[in-house]
Design an enzyme around this catalytic site. Structure first.
Site, PDB file in Angstrom:
ATOM      1  CG  HIS A 146      -1.679   1.222   1.477  1.00  0.00           C
ATOM      2  ND1 HIS A 146      -3.007   1.367   1.151  1.00  0.00           N
ATOM      3  CD2 HIS A 146      -1.309   2.414   2.035  1.00  0.00           C
ATOM      4  CE1 HIS A 146      -3.423   2.569   1.485  1.00  0.00           C
ATOM      5  NE2 HIS A 146      -2.400   3.227   2.027  1.00  0.00           N
ATOM      6  CD  GLU A 147       1.911   3.473   3.702  1.00  0.00           C
ATOM      7  OE1 GLU A 147       2.166   4.562   3.141  1.00  0.00           O
ATOM      8  OE2 GLU A 147       0.895   3.289   4.398  1.00  0.00           O
TER       9      GLU A 147
END
Length: 298
Positions: A146-147
């Protein structure tokens, strides 16, 4: 890069349109008569302040994030867990087509992680000790995906551009409306006063910047919520949909107040929830909406 170029072109068109409107309604002549030297100069001033402040913040984002969270960069892994963490970030970064970010761990009890940095190839990805202790490796891998998705999507730069543009218009409109209000309150609706800008004017401008700033924050928050869905999709691609959904469910089960400083809270994996009108200022969508979006395949 194309997305950022289109964004800049769009905002340039908005500024040109605003200049045409000001010309048609005679606002720039009115401003010039009161010492502004033309609407263009005021807009340029607002852009320098609004955009300049945002890009200075972006340039300092990694340093400030490290200082505010106490994040410790993993230069040499001290144990198998840190070695695994570096390996997962490296694999995700390679798949996403970006340079290897700095990887850090910061001490905090809540489950969170964030990414920041001035460019796709010089970013920082950090995870909390609470997240590492509360999630299994598949879930942590999804959070890291996600990051990395935020970095690969250029979200930090795009958010900075949007913040800079809305800052510019807040500064610009506050001064224009402030002149009208100050003139009206002083009973000077004509052009018999060459200059304005006393204490009353500056108080009006400050109040207007606060009011306009609230509306501007809604625009920035709306983009921030939208980019979370895209980052979830990236995490799903990099680590698997089941792992990303599982990570969000784990966050949902243990969700509490975030320890991230407000300056970087929008870059975390999860943010505070609000009700009513406050929802318009949320940097993150509710976790159940994010889970539903992933399950629906969006």
């Amino acid at each position: 890069m194309m997305r950022i170029a289109l964004f800049l072109i769009t905002n340039l068109a908005v500024m040109l349109l605003l200049g045409i409107v000001c010309r048609l309604f005679g606002i720039d002549q009115w401003a010039a008569a009161r010492g502004y030297g033309g609407m263009g100069n005021l807009l340029a001033f607002a852009a320098v302040i609004g955009m300049g402040g945002s890009f200075i913040s972006l340039a300092m984002s990694k340093t400030m994030a490290k200082m505010s969270t106490g994040a410790q960069i993993i230069d040499q892994p001290r144990n198998a867990d840190e070695q695994w963490l570096l390996g997962v970030v490296a694999r995700h970064a390679q798949q996403a087509g970006i340079g290897m970010p700095e990887v850090a761990i910061y001490d905090a009890p809540d489950m969170n992680a964030f990414a920041t940095g001035a460019s796709r190839n010089h970013a920082l990805v950090a995870v909390s000790t609470g997240l590492l202790q509360s999630m299994d490796r598949e879930q942590v891998s999804a959070v890291l995906g996600h990051e990395i998705g935020h970095v690969a999507n250029g979200d930090m730069v795009t958010l900075t551009l949007i913040q800079g543009v809305v800052n510019t218009f807040v500064i610009f409109l506050a001064r224009i409306v402030g002149r009208f209000v100050d003139s009206w309150l002083s009973g000077n609706r004509d052009n018999d006063r060459e200059e304005a800008g006393g204490l009353g004017y500056f108080i009006i401008v400050m109040v207007l910047e606060l009011v306009f700033g609230l509306f501007a924050s809604m625009i920035v928050a709306a983009f921030s919520r939208w980019r979370e869905f895209r980052a979830d999709a990236a995490g799903s691609r990099l680590a698997g949909k089941a792992a990303m959904i599982s990570a969000l469910q784990r966050l949902q089960a243990g969700h509490g107040d975030s320890s991230l400083p407000k300056s970087i809270a929008a870059f975390g994996i999860a943010g505070p929830l609000s009700q009513g009108l406050k929802r318009l200022f949320m940097s993150h969508p509710p976790l159940d909406e994010r889970i539903q979006r992933l399950r629906a395949g969006h």
